[in-house]
Design a protein around this motif. Sequence first.
Motif, PDB file in Angstrom:
ATOM      1  N   ILE A   8       0.840  -1.201   0.000  1.00  0.00           N
ATOM      2  CA  ILE A   8       0.000   0.000   0.000  1.00  0.00           C
ATOM      3  C   ILE A   8       0.873   1.247   0.000  1.00  0.00           C
ATOM      4  O   ILE A   8       0.645   2.189  -0.770  1.00  0.00           O
ATOM      5  CB  ILE A   8      -0.956  -0.011   1.208  1.00  0.00           C
ATOM      6  CG1 ILE A   8      -1.998  -1.124   1.035  1.00  0.00           C
ATOM      7  CG2 ILE A   8      -1.633   1.347   1.382  1.00  0.00           C
ATOM      8  CD1 ILE A   8      -2.809  -1.406   2.280  1.00  0.00           C
ATOM      9  N   GLU A   9       1.886   1.262   0.851  1.00  0.00           N
ATOM     10  CA  GLU A   9       2.777   2.422   0.932  1.00  0.00           C
ATOM     11  C   GLU A   9       3.610   2.578  -0.345  1.00  0.00           C
ATOM     12  O   GLU A   9       3.851   3.702  -0.801  1.00  0.00           O
ATOM     13  CB  GLU A   9       3.684   2.316   2.155  1.00  0.00           C
ATOM     14  CG  GLU A   9       2.938   2.471   3.458  1.00  0.00           C
ATOM     15  CD  GLU A   9       2.236   3.817   3.604  1.00  0.00           C
ATOM     16  OE1 GLU A   9       2.832   4.854   3.234  1.00  0.00           O
ATOM     17  OE2 GLU A   9       1.095   3.837   4.085  1.00  0.00           O
ATOM     18  N   LEU A  10       4.044   1.477  -0.927  1.00  0.00           N
ATOM     19  CA  LEU A  10       4.793   1.520  -2.178  1.00  0.00           C
ATOM     20  C   LEU A  10       3.940   2.165  -3.265  1.00  0.00           C
ATOM     21  O   LEU A  10       4.384   3.088  -3.958  1.00  0.00           O
ATOM     22  CB  LEU A  10       5.231   0.118  -2.586  1.00  0.00           C
ATOM     23  CG  LEU A  10       5.905  -0.039  -3.934  1.00  0.00           C
ATOM     24  CD1 LEU A  10       7.149   0.836  -4.036  1.00  0.00           C
ATOM     25  CD2 LEU A  10       6.259  -1.502  -4.167  1.00  0.00           C
ATOM     26  N   ALA A  11       2.722   1.704  -3.417  1.00  0.00           N
ATOM     27  CA  ALA A  11       1.825   2.250  -4.434  1.00  0.00           C
ATOM     28  C   ALA A  11       1.526   3.725  -4.162  1.00  0.00           C
ATOM     29  O   ALA A  11       1.474   4.537  -5.093  1.00  0.00           O
ATOM     30  CB  ALA A  11       0.538   1.439  -4.475  1.00  0.00           C
ATOM     31  N   ARG A  12       1.370   4.059  -2.913  1.00  0.00           N
ATOM     32  CA  ARG A  12       1.029   5.428  -2.522  1.00  0.00           C
ATOM     33  C   ARG A  12       2.169   6.414  -2.809  1.00  0.00           C
ATOM     34  O   ARG A  12       1.922   7.555  -3.193  1.00  0.00           O
ATOM     35  CB  ARG A  12       0.675   5.433  -1.040  1.00  0.00           C
ATOM     36  CG  ARG A  12       0.216   6.746  -0.526  1.00  0.00           C
ATOM     37  CD  ARG A  12      -0.291   6.594   0.899  1.00  0.00           C
ATOM     38  NE  ARG A  12      -0.092   7.863   1.563  1.00  0.00           N
ATOM     39  CZ  ARG A  12       0.249   8.022   2.803  1.00  0.00           C
ATOM     40  NH1 ARG A  12       0.450   6.968   3.562  1.00  0.00           N
ATOM     41  NH2 ARG A  12       0.387   9.209   3.322  1.00  0.00           N
ATOM     42  N   HIS A  13       3.398   5.976  -2.631  1.00  0.00           N
ATOM     43  CA  HIS A  13       4.531   6.889  -2.739  1.00  0.00           C
ATOM     44  C   HIS A  13       5.338   6.774  -4.034  1.00  0.00           C
ATOM     45  O   HIS A  13       6.257   7.571  -4.243  1.00  0.00           O
ATOM     46  CB  HIS A  13       5.457   6.704  -1.541  1.00  0.00           C
ATOM     47  CG  HIS A  13       4.845   7.183  -0.273  1.00  0.00           C
ATOM     48  ND1 HIS A  13       4.710   8.525   0.022  1.00  0.00           N
ATOM     49  CD2 HIS A  13       4.305   6.513   0.761  1.00  0.00           C
ATOM     50  CE1 HIS A  13       4.116   8.650   1.201  1.00  0.00           C
ATOM     51  NE2 HIS A  13       3.860   7.442   1.661  1.00  0.00           N
ATOM     52  N   LEU A  14       5.027   5.824  -4.887  1.00  0.00           N
ATOM     53  CA  LEU A  14       5.782   5.685  -6.131  1.00  0.00           C
ATOM     54  C   LEU A  14       5.732   6.968  -6.950  1.00  0.00           C
ATOM     55  O   LEU A  14       6.724   7.375  -7.544  1.00  0.00           O
ATOM     56  CB  LEU A  14       5.283   4.501  -6.961  1.00  0.00           C
ATOM     57  CG  LEU A  14       6.134   4.199  -8.193  1.00  0.00           C
ATOM     58  CD1 LEU A  14       7.519   3.702  -7.782  1.00  0.00           C
ATOM     59  CD2 LEU A  14       5.446   3.198  -9.087  1.00  0.00           C
ATOM     60  N   GLY A  21      14.019   7.050 -10.891  1.00  0.00           N
ATOM     61  CA  GLY A  21      14.439   7.092  -9.497  1.00  0.00           C
ATOM     62  C   GLY A  21      14.067   5.820  -8.767  1.00  0.00           C
ATOM     63  O   GLY A  21      13.336   4.970  -9.286  1.00  0.00           O
ATOM     64  N   GLU A  22      14.576   5.694  -7.564  1.00  0.00           N
ATOM     65  CA  GLU A  22      14.308   4.498  -6.755  1.00  0.00           C
ATOM     66  C   GLU A  22      13.608   4.868  -5.462  1.00  0.00           C
ATOM     67  O   GLU A  22      13.800   5.957  -4.921  1.00  0.00           O
ATOM     68  CB  GLU A  22      15.610   3.770  -6.417  1.00  0.00           C
ATOM     69  CG  GLU A  22      16.254   3.113  -7.602  1.00  0.00           C
ATOM     70  CD  GLU A  22      17.466   2.279  -7.228  1.00  0.00           C
ATOM     71  OE1 GLU A  22      17.747   2.088  -6.029  1.00  0.00           O
ATOM     72  OE2 GLU A  22      18.145   1.818  -8.149  1.00  0.00           O
ATOM     73  N   ARG A  63      12.746   0.575  -8.790  1.00  0.00           N
ATOM     74  CA  ARG A  63      13.003   1.680  -9.703  1.00  0.00           C
ATOM     75  C   ARG A  63      11.720   1.984 -10.486  1.00  0.00           C
ATOM     76  O   ARG A  63      11.113   1.091 -11.069  1.00  0.00           O
ATOM     77  CB  ARG A  63      14.131   1.344 -10.674  1.00  0.00           C
ATOM     78  CG  ARG A  63      14.453   2.495 -11.624  1.00  0.00           C
ATOM     79  CD  ARG A  63      15.697   2.248 -12.472  1.00  0.00           C
ATOM     80  NE  ARG A  63      16.862   2.222 -11.586  1.00  0.00           N
ATOM     81  CZ  ARG A  63      17.671   1.159 -11.440  1.00  0.00           C
ATOM     82  NH1 ARG A  63      17.438   0.046 -12.121  1.00  0.00           N
ATOM     83  NH2 ARG A  63      18.714   1.213 -10.641  1.00  0.00           N
ATOM     84  N   ARG A  64      11.352   3.260 -10.470  1.00  0.00           N
ATOM     85  CA  ARG A  64      10.160   3.670 -11.205  1.00  0.00           C
ATOM     86  C   ARG A  64      10.486   3.745 -12.692  1.00  0.00           C
ATOM     87  O   ARG A  64      11.411   4.442 -13.108  1.00  0.00           O
ATOM     88  CB  ARG A  64       9.690   5.033 -10.706  1.00  0.00           C
ATOM     89  CG  ARG A  64       8.434   5.474 -11.395  1.00  0.00           C
ATOM     90  CD  ARG A  64       7.903   6.769 -10.863  1.00  0.00           C
ATOM     91  NE  ARG A  64       6.764   7.169 -11.663  1.00  0.00           N
ATOM     92  CZ  ARG A  64       6.251   8.372 -11.659  1.00  0.00           C
ATOM     93  NH1 ARG A  64       6.765   9.306 -10.886  1.00  0.00           N
ATOM     94  NH2 ARG A  64       5.225   8.646 -12.411  1.00  0.00           N
ATOM     95  N   LEU A  65       9.720   3.035 -13.496  1.00  0.00           N
ATOM     96  CA  LEU A  65       9.925   3.007 -14.934  1.00  0.00           C
ATOM     97  C   LEU A  65       8.898   3.832 -15.698  1.00  0.00           C
ATOM     98  O   LEU A  65       9.125   4.170 -16.860  1.00  0.00           O
ATOM     99  CB  LEU A  65       9.895   1.566 -15.453  1.00  0.00           C
ATOM    100  CG  LEU A  65      10.963   0.633 -14.880  1.00  0.00           C
ATOM    101  CD1 LEU A  65      10.806  -0.754 -15.477  1.00  0.00           C
ATOM    102  CD2 LEU A  65      12.355   1.191 -15.130  1.00  0.00           C
TER     103      LEU A  65
END
Length: 66
Positions: A8-14, A21-22, A63-65
């Motif tokens: 949830i936090e990963l999706a929220r802050h990506l 970036g990472e 890493r955000r693609l």
Amino acid sequence: MLCPRPIIELARHLGDVPVGGEIVVYADDVAAASDVPAWCRMRAQEYVGVQNADDGVPGYRVRRLS
């Protein structure tokens, strides 16, 4: 964090991270070791790997693609 909170936090802050970036998600729940890479595959993001924090808590690097 216990599951499903890391995802949830990963999706929220990506979106806070620029493309290329990472972001690192720290979670001591063993399920995160499979959940984070699976989430990355489903969302077309790159799972970079795990790097433990100084206190030993695993940090899952993404890493955000897009």
